[in-house]
Design a protein around this motif. Structure first.
Motif, PDB file in Angstrom:
ATOM      1  N   CYS A 354       0.843  -1.202   0.000  1.00 32.39           N
ATOM      2  CA  CYS A 354       0.000   0.000   0.000  1.00 32.39           C
ATOM      3  C   CYS A 354       0.873   1.244   0.000  1.00 32.39           C
ATOM      4  O   CYS A 354       1.795   1.346   0.815  1.00 32.39           O
ATOM      5  N   HIS A 355       0.566   2.158  -0.897  1.00 27.08           N
ATOM      6  CA  HIS A 355       1.274   3.435  -0.931  1.00 27.08           C
ATOM      7  C   HIS A 355       0.266   4.534  -0.635  1.00 27.08           C
ATOM      8  O   HIS A 355      -0.721   4.688  -1.357  1.00 27.08           O
ATOM      9  N   MET A 366      -3.604   1.522   6.450  1.00 29.68           N
ATOM     10  CA  MET A 366      -2.729   1.115   5.342  1.00 29.68           C
ATOM     11  C   MET A 366      -1.515   0.330   5.841  1.00 29.68           C
ATOM     12  O   MET A 366      -1.058  -0.604   5.187  1.00 29.68           O
ATOM     13  N   VAL A 367      -1.005   0.725   7.015  1.00 31.02           N
ATOM     14  CA  VAL A 367       0.119  -0.023   7.602  1.00 31.02           C
ATOM     15  C   VAL A 367      -0.318  -1.459   7.880  1.00 31.02           C
ATOM     16  O   VAL A 367       0.396  -2.422   7.551  1.00 31.02           O
ATOM     17  N   GLY A 375       3.394  -7.116   2.363  1.00 29.00           N
ATOM     18  CA  GLY A 375       4.103  -6.218   1.450  1.00 29.00           C
ATOM     19  C   GLY A 375       4.670  -4.996   2.125  1.00 29.00           C
ATOM     20  O   GLY A 375       5.095  -5.049   3.278  1.00 29.00           O
ATOM     21  N   THR A 376       4.657  -3.884   1.404  1.00 32.17           N
ATOM     22  CA  THR A 376       5.332  -2.671   1.814  1.00 32.17           C
ATOM     23  C   THR A 376       4.305  -1.564   2.039  1.00 32.17           C
ATOM     24  O   THR A 376       3.348  -1.459   1.284  1.00 32.17           O
ATOM     25  N   PHE A 377       4.517  -0.743   3.069  1.00 32.59           N
ATOM     26  CA  PHE A 377       3.767   0.505   3.170  1.00 32.59           C
ATOM     27  C   PHE A 377       4.739   1.647   2.953  1.00 32.59           C
ATOM     28  O   PHE A 377       5.793   1.697   3.577  1.00 32.59           O
ATOM     29  N   THR A 424       2.928  -5.893  14.482  1.00 32.84           N
ATOM     30  CA  THR A 424       1.620  -6.201  15.042  1.00 32.84           C
ATOM     31  C   THR A 424       1.556  -7.711  15.240  1.00 32.84           C
ATOM     32  O   THR A 424       1.572  -8.456  14.262  1.00 32.84           O
ATOM     33  N   ALA A 425       1.523  -8.120  16.505  1.00 34.61           N
ATOM     34  CA  ALA A 425       1.488  -9.562  16.784  1.00 34.61           C
ATOM     35  C   ALA A 425       0.056  -9.980  17.081  1.00 34.61           C
ATOM     36  O   ALA A 425      -0.702  -9.229  17.693  1.00 34.61           O
TER      37      ALA A 425
END
Lengths: 596, 193
Positions: A354-355, A366-367, A375-377, A424-425
């Motif tokens: 997510c960008h 989004m994070v 993936g990547t934020f 985030t666990a």
């Protein structure tokens, strides 16, 4: 363009596209300090340039030719070369130390640097050396020794060649595991515990090995999902988004396949599946702002497009990349249900990145989407950085070596997980599960976990703390990777023994985690609306730089490779954007860069 | 600045002739690629005497000649040569580092504010070289390929074995760290407030 951004562009100035170069030059023309910085850098680069002409050395060429054309010497002896398990450099028999448990060879300083044996699963801290070579005994002496041994054995009733009993501590060492694309190491910040009121940090490092080990890059199948809601017309974001998409399409190789889906109230495919390398401008021109923001519909459309390809091969990278400038307004609005979709995608072998573009995004959502999607934020706080963000995305997507990486920390009885820095666990049957997601080749992620422990019986010896299990999938062949480490510490008699067992090689990772933890607290203040407290804490970040002279270098490196301008301004200068959402997005980027 | 000869169709034929074992083609390849290779290895400042730099040059060419069959004739040749030299330089650097005394590599850095005009040209050059040597091998390689050898972004990407966007990210990261080292030595002004 501001002063903090300018240094990023100075290094690549001659290679900037015209639209990037114009604001850089305009800023340099008006800002005296930046102009002086640019001049000084140019002068230093000029000092590196060679003077004079280099003529080919013909004598050297003759030597090279002789070596190249010489018949390879046939040796009657076999030469065995050992490589250090840690740095892979050659080691000699004399200077090598061997792991006392698995006999893996290491340079002595490499073993000291790593602190334990670097073979996966082996945590031995002791080493042994090769015995000095002795001259072979003469023939009659060998015979005499053999006869004496046989007589002695017969007398004592021992059969030569009998196997050692099971469980003998001197049994043959297990062979070292073959090189895996993923190396996992679980280490404690200190190996001796004394005071139960002090928690102990467990550092789990997950490292994807270089391409030589992980194999060639598999082809990628990427669905680019781009927001074209009406808010994208503000600040010319739609133009920057179009440029970012163009750069992304041209950066892919011909073996890759890519599609572009624009979304507002509903998704629409504007570029059907095509090989990478070209960007059809007439199709991208259909990226025009209109309507609301249906993020759930967009993600579903990207996933459907990937699954519609219906490829039988497993060695492909499948990824949905979302670029949006706002929070969802149409379709599914519940954050928990959206995050559940991201997790489901990851379980189906599809990664979600997510960008966030601009200050109106829902950064925490989004994070979470990117984290559970594997993936990547990235947060794009300036229009011109949209291209850069997609370059980072491209780099991470094409470099992926392992996917779906998951870590499970199971505390031993009497031990509790007090927190996991930056990740985030999710709780599962008493264990903490962390979704690490995709790992590009040659990169590593760390998970720092704080453990609270007790010793109610006051016993001595070893205290089991946790069991660390991990699983992932190798993208080169789709092989399932998994393993486990048991983590235990010795119980010490005094505080001095505990202090002296602190592992110095983990210090940098713990400092980075501490920095990430402080930024996380800033984010929590912002979430509660305590903006003043957040700003106060942000200005305190600089104190960490005074304690650790190398931290600024690490922040600088991460600035370019793993985070964006806003994240780095927060880390380095304690600057927070005025807008709370933008500040939270910057904090998320900073936590990702330093805590993971 | 352009130091590297441009690879053209003639270079493609040259690689094929070399691969077929033509010694004259090997000499021509050597003549064309030697200046860039030498600048790179000298620019890396590995702390080696000249004969050992020659050894590194020889090792690079032996690996190149031994692997010509793997060279894609459509790709530029010089970045390929420099890609091999990069690995040779990294291996050599590691060997030198092991052999060196641990305390011999510390730079003398002043924390005082620099006084403009008091640093002579020769001193400035020496300080720039110190800043370069202070970088980790990978970052140093990137800076040398760009500023000493003069590679373009595309050539840099070929040498590093990555895409152009990735090479750009590496160059920006290395450039930032180089600027930090230059700043520590008073060669560039501090960050503006």
């Amino acid at each position: 363009m501001n002063c903090a951004q300018i240094e990023t562009y100075l290094e690549t100035d001659p290679f900037l596209a015209e639209e990037e170069a114009v604001p850089v030059r305009a800023h340099l023309a008006t800002c005296v300090p930046c102009g002086e910085l640019a001049d000084a850098l140019a002068r230093a680069h000029g000092e590196l340039r060679p003077t004079g002409v280099v003529e080919p050395d013909l004598a050297l060429f003759t030597r090279i030719e002789r070596a190249h054309t010489a018949e390879p010497a046939v040796s009657e002896t076999i030469t065995v070369r050992l490589a250090c398990t840690f740095c892979h450099g050659q080691v000699s028999r004399v200077t090598t130390v061997y792991c006392a448990a698995c006999l893996a060879p290491h340079h002595a300083d490499c073993f000291a640097t790593h602190g334990t044996c670097s073979v996966i699963g082996c945590r031995e801290t002791r080493t042994v050396h090769a015995a000095s070579r002795r001259a072979p005994a003469s023939s009659w002496r060998r015979h005499a020794t053999l006869v004496a041994a046989m007589v002695l054995a017969g007398t004592m009733g021992i059969v030569l060649g009998a196997r050692r009993p099971e469980g003998d501590s001197v049994s043959q060492p297990a062979p070292a595991p073959a090189a895996s694309p993923l190396a996992v190491c679980a280490e404690l910040e200190r190996t001796v515990l004394f005071d139960a009121s002090q928690p102990v940090h467990l550092v789990v490092t997950l490292a994807a090995r270089e391409r030589e080990v992980t194999g060639a890059r598999p082809p990628a199948r990427i669905a680019l999902v781009v927001d074209r809601s009406s808010s994208m017309s503000a600040e010319d974001k739609i133009t920057y988004a179009r440029r970012a998409v163009e750069a992304f399409l041209t950066g892919l190789g011909p073996q890759d396949q890519v599609t572009v889906i624009a979304f507002s109230n509903d998704p629409e495919t504007i570029v059907p599946w095509q090989p990478g390398g070209t960007a059809p401008a007439h199709l991208l021109a259909r990226l025009q702002p209109q309507g609301g923001t249906n993020i759930s519909g967009a993600i579903d459309a990207g996933a459907r497009a990937l699954e519609a390809l219906d490829e039988q091969r497993t060695d492909v990278l499948r990824r949905v990349v979302v670029l949006t400038d706002g929070a969802p307004t149409v379709g599914e609005l519940d954050p928990e249900k959206l995050v559940a979709r991201a997790r489901a995608l990851q379980q189906r072998g599809i990664t979600l990145s997510c960008h966030g573009f601009g200050k109106d995004i829902n950064a925490p959502l989004m994070v979470s989407l990117a984290e559970l999607g594997g993936g990547t934020f990235l947060y794009v706080d300036q229009g011109e950085l949209a291209v850069r963000a997609f370059e980072v995305e491209l780099m991470r997507a094409l470099g992926t070596a392992v996917t779906g990486t998951q870590l499970r920390i199971e505390p031993a009885p009497g031990v509790t997980v007090d927190g996991i820095v930056s990740w985030t666990a999710t709780a599962d049957d008493g264990a903490s599960v962390v979704h690490v997601g995709d790992l590009p080749a040659g990169t590593e992620r760390k998970v720092v976990c704080r453990l609270r422990w007790t010793n109610p019986d006051g016993r001595a010896g070893e205290l089991p703390l946790a069991r660390v299990r991990w699983s992932a999938v190798a993208v080169s062949d789709g092989a399932a990777l998994f393993g486990a480490h048991a983590v235990a510490a010795a119980l010490g008699a005094d505080a001095a023994a505990s202090e002296s067992s602190v592992q110095p090689h983990l210090r940098a990772k713990l400092v980075d985690a501490r920095l990430a933890l402080q930024v996380k607290q800033i984010d929590e203040h912002l979430a509660r609306g305590e903006v003043g407290l957040a700003r106060e804490q942000a200005t305190e970040l600089k104190a960490l730089f005074e304690d650790d002279g190398e931290l600024e270098g690490r922040v600088g490196r991460n600035a370019f490779l793993r985070t964006n301008n806003a994240g780095i301004l927060l880390l380095r200068d304690g600057e927070l954007p005025d807008d709370v959402d933008a500040a939270r997005a910057a904090a998320a980027c900073a936590v990702d860069a330093m805590g993971r | 600045m352009r130091v590297v000869a441009v690879d053209g169709p003639a270079a493609r034929g040259l690689v094929q002739r070399c691969a077929s074992g033509d010694p004259e083609a090997r000499a021509e390849l050597y003549r064309r690629s030697y200046p860039a290779l030498r600048r790179f290895l000298d620019g890396m400042r590995l702390g080696l005497p000249r004969d050992q730099v020659d050894d590194a040059v020889q090792e690079t060419y032996l690996r190149l000649f031994g692997n010509l069959a793997k060279v894609d004739p459509t790709r530029p040749l010089i970045p390929w040569v420099l890609g091999i030299a990069r690995l040779v330089a990294l291996e050599t650097g590691r060997r030198v580092k092991r052999a060196a005394a641990p305390e011999s590599s510390e730079d003398v850095v002043s924390n005082d504010d620099p006084v403009p005009g008091l640093v002579s040209r020769a001193e400035e050059r020496a300080l720039v070289a110190q800043a370069l040597v202070a970088l980790e091998p990978h970052e140093r390689t990137v800076i040398v390929l760009r500023h000493v050898v003069g590679l373009s972004m595309k050539e840099l990407a070929e040498s590093l074995g990555c895409s152009a966007p990735t090479a750009r990210a590496h160059l920006q990261a290395a450039g930032h760290l180089f600027a930090l080292e230059l700043r520590r030595r008073g060669l560039v002004p501090g960050r503006s407030a």
